[in-house]
Scaffold this motif. Structure first.
Motif, PDB file in Angstrom:
ATOM      1  N   ASN A 168       0.848  -1.190   0.000  1.00 20.38           N
ATOM      2  CA  ASN A 168       0.000   0.000   0.000  1.00 20.38           C
ATOM      3  C   ASN A 168       0.882   1.238   0.000  1.00 20.38           C
ATOM      4  N   LEU A 169       0.474   2.242  -0.756  1.00 23.80           N
ATOM      5  CA  LEU A 169       1.231   3.480  -0.757  1.00 23.80           C
ATOM      6  C   LEU A 169       1.184   4.108   0.629  1.00 23.80           C
ATOM      7  N   CYS A 170       2.321   4.554   1.109  1.00 28.33           N
ATOM      8  CA  CYS A 170       2.401   5.149   2.444  1.00 28.33           C
ATOM      9  C   CYS A 170       3.053   6.515   2.347  1.00 28.33           C
ATOM     10  N   THR A 171       2.935   7.277   3.407  1.00 24.74           N
ATOM     11  CA  THR A 171       3.435   8.645   3.407  1.00 24.74           C
ATOM     12  C   THR A 171       4.342   8.862   4.601  1.00 24.74           C
ATOM     13  N   CYS A 172       5.071   9.954   4.593  1.00 21.92           N
ATOM     14  CA  CYS A 172       5.885  10.335   5.743  1.00 21.92           C
ATOM     15  C   CYS A 172       5.578  11.770   6.151  1.00 21.92           C
ATOM     16  N   THR A 173       4.333  12.179   5.958  1.00 19.58           N
ATOM     17  CA  THR A 173       3.884  13.509   6.351  1.00 19.58           C
ATOM     18  C   THR A 173       3.463  13.460   7.811  1.00 19.58           C
ATOM     19  N   VAL A 174       4.367  13.847   8.681  1.00 20.76           N
ATOM     20  CA  VAL A 174       4.108  13.792  10.120  1.00 20.76           C
ATOM     21  C   VAL A 174       4.877  14.921  10.788  1.00 20.76           C
ATOM     22  N   SER A 175       4.312  15.473  11.849  1.00 22.27           N
ATOM     23  CA  SER A 175       4.920  16.648  12.479  1.00 22.27           C
ATOM     24  C   SER A 175       6.097  16.287  13.385  1.00 22.27           C
ATOM     25  N   ASP A 176       6.114  15.083  13.937  1.00 22.63           N
ATOM     26  CA  ASP A 176       7.196  14.680  14.828  1.00 22.63           C
ATOM     27  C   ASP A 176       8.454  14.379  14.020  1.00 22.63           C
ATOM     28  N   PRO A 177       9.517  15.164  14.192  1.00 21.88           N
ATOM     29  CA  PRO A 177      10.725  14.946  13.373  1.00 21.88           C
ATOM     30  C   PRO A 177      11.340  13.574  13.549  1.00 21.88           C
ATOM     31  N   ARG A 178      11.284  13.028  14.770  1.00 21.83           N
ATOM     32  CA  ARG A 178      11.885  11.717  15.000  1.00 21.83           C
ATOM     33  C   ARG A 178      11.131  10.640  14.227  1.00 21.83           C
ATOM     34  N   GLU A 179       9.804  10.684  14.283  1.00 19.45           N
ATOM     35  CA  GLU A 179       9.011   9.685  13.569  1.00 19.45           C
ATOM     36  C   GLU A 179       9.169   9.854  12.066  1.00 19.45           C
ATOM     37  N   THR A 180       9.331  11.097  11.616  1.00 23.17           N
ATOM     38  CA  THR A 180       9.544  11.337  10.188  1.00 23.17           C
ATOM     39  C   THR A 180      10.780  10.609   9.701  1.00 23.17           C
ATOM     40  N   TYR A 181      11.846  10.643  10.491  1.00 22.10           N
ATOM     41  CA  TYR A 181      13.086  10.021  10.057  1.00 22.10           C
ATOM     42  C   TYR A 181      12.954   8.502   9.997  1.00 22.10           C
ATOM     43  N   MET A 182      12.299   7.912  11.008  1.00 20.41           N
ATOM     44  CA  MET A 182      12.069   6.470  10.986  1.00 20.41           C
ATOM     45  C   MET A 182      11.156   6.090   9.826  1.00 20.41           C
ATOM     46  N   CYS A 183      10.181   6.958   9.557  1.00 19.22           N
ATOM     47  CA  CYS A 183       9.251   6.709   8.453  1.00 19.22           C
ATOM     48  C   CYS A 183       9.994   6.697   7.121  1.00 19.22           C
ATOM     49  N   MET A 184      10.888   7.655   6.934  1.00 21.24           N
ATOM     50  CA  MET A 184      11.648   7.720   5.695  1.00 21.24           C
ATOM     51  C   MET A 184      12.512   6.476   5.494  1.00 21.24           C
ATOM     52  N   ASP A 185      13.017   5.939   6.596  1.00 24.14           N
ATOM     53  CA  ASP A 185      13.835   4.731   6.507  1.00 24.14           C
ATOM     54  C   ASP A 185      13.000   3.556   5.992  1.00 24.14           C
TER      55      ASP A 185
END
Length: 552
Positions: A168-185
């Motif tokens: 499923n297509l997923c996104t990394c649009t999130v305000s928490d910078p730490r979660e954004t980085y894990m999401c990008m990984d």
């Protein structure tokens, strides 16, 4: 989009294959084969973009890849289209039918975060095994700079996740910078994966070799199918020694002065406070319980607020100014409080022969689960070298920081690891007693460098430990699993009980694994609740009576 070579240039990694559009021939060939057509037709029927039935489309895709002949599975999954070719439109149309966007649509109106997509998969036993195989076969090892598995293994692993929620297509649009980085990984592993691209290219390289076609350089832009949308740039090495691209995003590349290519994986988010704590043991009332103070304790009053923390005599707590800097307060005998400002955790990078990872940057190491760089050391949930517990039971894998341990040791004068394991054992015991009245304990199985492996044991089976039956193992799982899972969650979310505790604060990552053989049919009947068993017997008797009546 995959650009193997910019127009008019030759890749430093060697000649690039003159690849052909293949999706239209894959579609035509599959429809021309009776068994392949029978499995593909249900996909074509419900996956059309104008009348998409997402759930049915995903289910039919999974059925296709699990049952179709391997020749067609590979040919369909790894077909590709050349953008600049006379049959580009025909190929792209076939590509949409074989890799329908319908199956990649998010379940809700908003796409899920990529890291949460992976977390949801790990909670499902069937999905978790597919994801772990995909990681072991298709991820780039942060230490060796090689793909974790062979190209053949990566292709097989990818076939296992096509049509599942992982696609499923997923996104990394999130305000928490730490979660954004894990999401990008996670987004890089699932959708921008150079090892998947190499597995695809390797397949087409073999196909060209079989037809004796000449391998030449090509300035054409290749559009890959839905198996990846990665951008390929600098070369990395595969297990077999081949060169492949390392995804540019979210990696920041700093070319050094030497001729050896090195990459810097940077953590660009500022440290953020951890989420608020949740109680370890769930309560049955909404009325807050009164604070129970130990017989002897010290009070730590905070100057910047009216709050007060209580520290048991003979123990200590950590209080943080930010993620790296903290104060340790110890309650000595006669309730005397002594606080010391600790040195801040040094934000040292982790350096390998191939790459530099900054402090707190996530990394991947084969067979070690979740990993990231912490003060110059790769901390992972599992020990290195394909570690296996080699037995059945409920296991808790821990990754801890020696840097944190060394900060605390001059003040605590105790073995912090032993103290932390004792605390975890108390948590599991109290939690299991509250949840189901069972007595579970944690026993150390292994301690390798910065990794510890524990096993949850049901004490009633201590005398039978060498002769555990499948039924006993399942009971141990049912009685201990929930409390171990709760402790694992507390460590991974850095809840207050863990983060502020003098000993537990050295624990960074945790993972629970359950290895229990399936129950036999006879054992399953024994475990069946009495009411359900009675209803089954009655229903069987009635059906038998009805058949005898009709026969007479």
């Amino acid at each position: 989009m995959y650009n193997p070579n910019s127009a008019g240039e030759t890749s430093s990694a060697g000649p690039v294959l003159m690849l052909h559009s293949t999706c239209q021939t894959a579609l035509t060939g599959c429809l021309g084969d009776q068994s392949c057509r029978r499995l593909l037709n249900p996909v074509l029927a419900v996956c059309d973009s104008t009348q998409c039935n997402r759930e049915a489309c995903m289910s039919n895709l999974q059925t296709f890849y699990r049952n179709v002949d391997s020749k067609w599975a590979i040919e369909v999954a790894f077909c590709l289209c050349k953008k600049s070719s006379s049959d580009a439109d025909e190929c792209l149309s076939a590509q949409e039918k074989l890799h329908p966007s319908c199956a990649r649509q998010p379940a809700g109106k908003v796409a899920m975060l990529c890291n949460r997509l992976a977390e949801a998969c790990k909670l499902d036993k069937g999905c978790r095994h597919r994801l772990e195989f995909y990681e072991q076969a298709c991820a780039v090892d942060s230490d060796t700079r090689r793909c974790a598995g062979s190209t053949a293994e990566c292709r097989r692993a990818l076939l296992g996740i096509l049509g599942t929620q992982l696609r499923n297509l997923c996104t990394c649009t999130v305000s928490d910078p730490r979660e954004t980085y894990m999401c990008m990984d996670w987004q890089r592993i699932l959708w921008f994966n150079p090892c998947v691209v190499e597995a695809q290219t390797d397949y087409h390289r073999d196909m060209l070799a079989e037809t004796n076609e000449e391998i030449t350089t090509s300035p054409s832009i290749i559009i890959t199918p839905s198996v990846t949308t990665g951008i390929i740039s600098e070369p990395v090495q595969h297990n077999g020694g081949e060169k492949l691209g390392l995804n540019k995003w979210p990696v920041v590349i700093h070319p050094p002065a030497s001729t050896t290519t090195r990459y810097t994986f940077e953590n660009t988010w500022p440290p953020q406070p951890f989420p608020p704590t949740q109680p370890l043991i769930p309560t049955t009332t909404t009325t807050p319980a009164p604070t129970t103070l130990p017989p002897k304790y010290c009070e730590k009053r905070h100057s910047n607020s009216n709050s007060v923390d209580y520290i048991r005599e003979g123990w200590g707590k950590r209080f943080y100014k930010d993620e790296e800097c903290s104060e340790l307060c110890l309650c000595h005998s006669e309730e005397k409080l002594a606080c010391s400002v600790l040195e801040c955790v040094e934000a040292r990078p982790c350096e390998t022969d191939y790459a530099v990872y900054t402090h707190y940057a996530p990394a991947y190491q084969a067979s070690r689960g979740e990993c990231f760089c912490y003060s110059g050391s790769f901390i992972c949930v599992r020990p290195p070298n394909n570690y296996s517990v080699g037995g059945n039971g409920v296991f808790l894998f821990l990754g801890y920081s020696k840097a944190e341990e060394m900060l605390l040791k001059p003040y605590t004068k105790i073995d912090l690891i032993d103290a932390a394991l004792s605390k975890l054992g108390d948590f599991v015991r109290e939690s299991a007693l509250t949840m189901n009245g069972s007595v579970c304990r944690l026993e150390k199985v292994d301690h390798i460098d910065e990794n510890i492996v524990l096993q949850a044991l049901l004490e009633e089976f201590d005398d039978d430990r060498d002769n555990m039956t499948v039924e006993m193992l399942h009971k141990e799982k049912e009685e201990c699993e929930e409390s171990v899972a709760e402790v694992s969650k507390m460590i991974n979310t850095h809840e207050k009980e863990v983060r502020e505790d003098m000993a537990l604060s050295v624990l960074i990552l945790a993972e629970m694994q359950v290895h229990v053989p399936p129950l036999t049919s006879a054992a399953a009947v024994i475990k069946c609740p009495p009411f359900i068993m009675l209803m089954t017997i009655v229903f069987t008797y009635l059906m038998s009576s009805e058949q005898n009546f009709l026969a007479s």
